[in-house]
Enzyme design. Sequence first.
Site, short mmCIF file in Angstrom:
data_model
loop_
_atom_site.label_atom_id
_atom_site.label_comp_id
_atom_site.label_asym_id
_atom_site.label_seq_id
_atom_site.Cartn_x
_atom_site.Cartn_y
_atom_site.Cartn_z
N LYS A 160 33.71 48.49 12.25
CA LYS A 160 32.47 47.71 12.08
C LYS A 160 31.33 48.56 12.62
O LYS A 160 31.54 49.44 13.46
CB LYS A 160 32.54 46.40 12.87
P1 NAD Z 1 23.79 36.40 5.87
O1 NAD Z 1 22.82 37.21 6.63
O2 NAD Z 1 23.76 36.46 4.38
O3 NAD Z 1 23.67 34.87 6.30
C1 NAD Z 1 23.67 34.47 7.64
C2 NAD Z 1 23.27 33.00 7.70
O4 NAD Z 1 23.34 32.57 9.06
C3 NAD Z 1 21.83 32.75 7.24
O5 NAD Z 1 21.80 31.59 6.44
C4 NAD Z 1 21.08 32.50 8.55
O6 NAD Z 1 19.99 31.61 8.38
C5 NAD Z 1 22.18 31.83 9.35
N1 NAD Z 1 21.88 31.84 10.79
C6 NAD Z 1 21.56 32.91 11.56
N2 NAD Z 1 21.32 32.50 12.81
C7 NAD Z 1 21.49 31.16 12.82
C8 NAD Z 1 21.37 30.15 13.81
N3 NAD Z 1 21.06 30.45 15.07
N4 NAD Z 1 21.61 28.86 13.45
C9 NAD Z 1 21.96 28.54 12.19
N5 NAD Z 1 22.09 29.46 11.22
C10 NAD Z 1 21.86 30.74 11.53
O7 NAD Z 1 25.24 36.82 6.43
P2 NAD Z 1 26.65 36.64 5.72
O8 NAD Z 1 27.01 37.92 5.07
O9 NAD Z 1 26.68 35.38 4.96
O10 NAD Z 1 27.59 36.54 7.01
C11 NAD Z 1 27.78 35.31 7.71
C12 NAD Z 1 29.02 35.42 8.57
O11 NAD Z 1 30.14 35.72 7.74
C13 NAD Z 1 29.01 36.52 9.63
O12 NAD Z 1 29.81 36.11 10.72
C14 NAD Z 1 29.71 37.68 8.92
O13 NAD Z 1 30.26 38.62 9.83
C15 NAD Z 1 30.78 36.90 8.19
N6 NAD Z 1 31.38 37.59 7.05
C16 NAD Z 1 30.61 38.06 6.03
C17 NAD Z 1 31.22 38.67 4.94
C18 NAD Z 1 30.43 39.14 3.75
O14 NAD Z 1 31.06 39.60 2.78
N7 NAD Z 1 29.12 39.04 3.74
C19 NAD Z 1 32.61 38.82 4.92
C20 NAD Z 1 33.37 38.31 5.96
C21 NAD Z 1 32.74 37.69 7.02
#
Ligand code: NAD
Length: 454
Positions: free
Chosen positions: A141
Site C-alpha cells: 500500500k
Molecule cells: P473514495 O474517496 O471514492 O470515497 C470515500 C468516501 O468516504 C467519500 O464518500 C467520502 O465523503 C467518505 N468519507 C470520508 N471521510 C468521511 C467521514 N469522516 N464521514 C463520513 N464519510 C466520509 O474512496 P473509495 O475508493 O470508495 O474507498 C473507500 C474505502 O474502501 C477505503 O477504506 C478504501 O481503502 C476501501 N477500498 C477501496 C477500494 C477501491 O477499489 N476503491 C478497494 C478496496 C477497499
Amino acid sequence: MSTTMTGSKGKTKSANNGAPGAPIVGGKILAEVGLPPDPDNLYTQTVGTMLHAAEVMNLPDYLKLILAQPKNEIMVHFPVKMDNGEFRLVKGYRVQHNNALGPYKGGLRFHPDVHLDDVKSLAFLMTMKCSLVGVPYGGGKGGIKVDPRKHSKAEMERIVRRFTSAIAHNIGPDYDIPAPDVGSNSQHMAWIADTYAFLSEVGGRDASAVITGKPVEFGGSLGREKATGQGVVDTLVEMLPELKLKPEKSTFSVLGFGNVGSWSGRIFQDKGAKMTAVADHTGFIINEKGIDAADLAAHVNAKGGVAGYAKASKCSKEDFYKTKVDVFIPAALEQMIQEPEAEMVNCKVVAEGANAPTTPGGERVLQSRGIEVLPAILCNAGGVTVSYFEWVQNKTFKSWDLATVDRELNKHMVQAAGKTRAARKKYNCDLRTASYIAALERLQHAYEVRGIFP
Ligand code: NAD
C-alpha cells in the site's frame, strides 16, 4: 496514541483490541517485533486480529513473526513546484508487506492525514485479502500526504509524477503494482504508468502493467471502476440467504458514497434492494421510501457530496445510524464503527466495503447484539481481483469483455466466501476470524513449500 487517518479522529473512547484494560491480542508477538502496546493504533488492531486467528488455527510462531511486520517501509520526500511558482515538500509512502504469494499489490491513498501506520495496516490487509481471494499477489500500500481537492490538475500531475519518480526503483510490473485508493483515480494511475514507462527499463506497453485502475483507453480493464462494489454485492448475494435474508427484498444504508459506496449502492439496488440512508463527509440523508443510488451518484459527482440532495431529508448522525435496515455498508474510512456507532446501528448484517471500518471494540458490541459482520478482506476483495484481471490483460495483450470480467470476479468472490464458510465451520469461530484463517492457510502452505532463503 499514534496519529492514524480515521474518521474517528479526536475521539477519546478506547478502541482497545481487548476489553478496556485487557491485554492486547498477540501482545507477546507484537512486543517481539517491536510494536508499541497501543490498543488504539490501527496497525496493532489489524495485526491483533490476524494473531487471534493464528492462535485459533495454531499457526507456527515464525509465521506470526514474519506477518507481524512489513518487509519494506519506504518513505520519500520530494519538492514540487506549485502553480504560483513556490515549492512545496511533499511526503509519500510505499509499504511492501509480504510477497510470498506474488508481487506486492495495493492502492495509493492521497489524503492530507495519511500516515505510516495507516499505510502499514492497509498493506497488511492486502496480504490477507489477496491470499483469501486467490490471486497471485502479496500485499502493499502507499500514499501521498496531500489533499487532491486543494490542488489544480496541473499541480496534481506534478505531484503524482514526482512521487512516481521517487519510488520508481521500488515498483515494477513483476515486483510491486500499485492501484487507486481513497483520493486517487484513473487519471493519476495513467500519469504513474506514463512516468514509469519513461524512467524504467521495462518501456513500451509492458510498463503499463506496473499499475492497475488505469483508464480503459490506456490499458485499464472494463469493470474495474465498479469492481469493489460489485464484489461487495457478490458477497451479499452469496452470504445473505444463509442469514435468512433475500438480497432482492433487503433494505440498506451506506456510509461513504465514493467509489465503493456508490457502486455497492447502485449494484445492490439493481438486484432489487432499497437504499434508505446515506452519509459521507458532507452530511447524513434519509428517505424511508428509498434513495435512487444512480441519481444520488450523479448528484455527488456534480456537488462533491450527498449534502443538498433534494430527494431525501437531511438527518443527524444518530438518525442515520439508527435507521432500521437489513444491511449496513460502511464504505468510508477506517475505525469509524467504534462502540458508540455499533450500539446505534439497527441492522442484521454489516458488509464492510471499507478497509478496517470496525474496531475490535465495535465488533464486540456488534457480536453481542447478534449482528453478523462480513469482513473487509472478503467483502471488498473485488477491486484487487479485477486489478489482477487488468494486469493479466496487460501481460497477455488481450482485452476481456465486461461479461467475462464480471463472471470471473464472481468465481473468485464465491470461492473466497466458500473458504471463509469452511473455516468458520471447522474452527467454530466468527466470520472475520474464519476469513483470516482461510487467508493464513494459503500463506502457510506457500511458506512451507518455499522455505526461507538464504
Ligand atoms: P473514495 O474517496 O471514492 O470515497 C470515500 C468516501 O468516504 C467519500 O464518500 C467520502 O465523503 C467518505 N468519507 C470520508 N471521510 C468521511 C467521514 N469522516 N464521514 C463520513 N464519510 C466520509 O474512496 P473509495 O475508493 O470508495 O474507498 C473507500 C474505502 O474502501 C477505503 O477504506 C478504501 O481503502 C476501501 N477500498 C477501496 C477500494 C477501491 O477499489 N476503491 C478497494 C478496496 C477497499
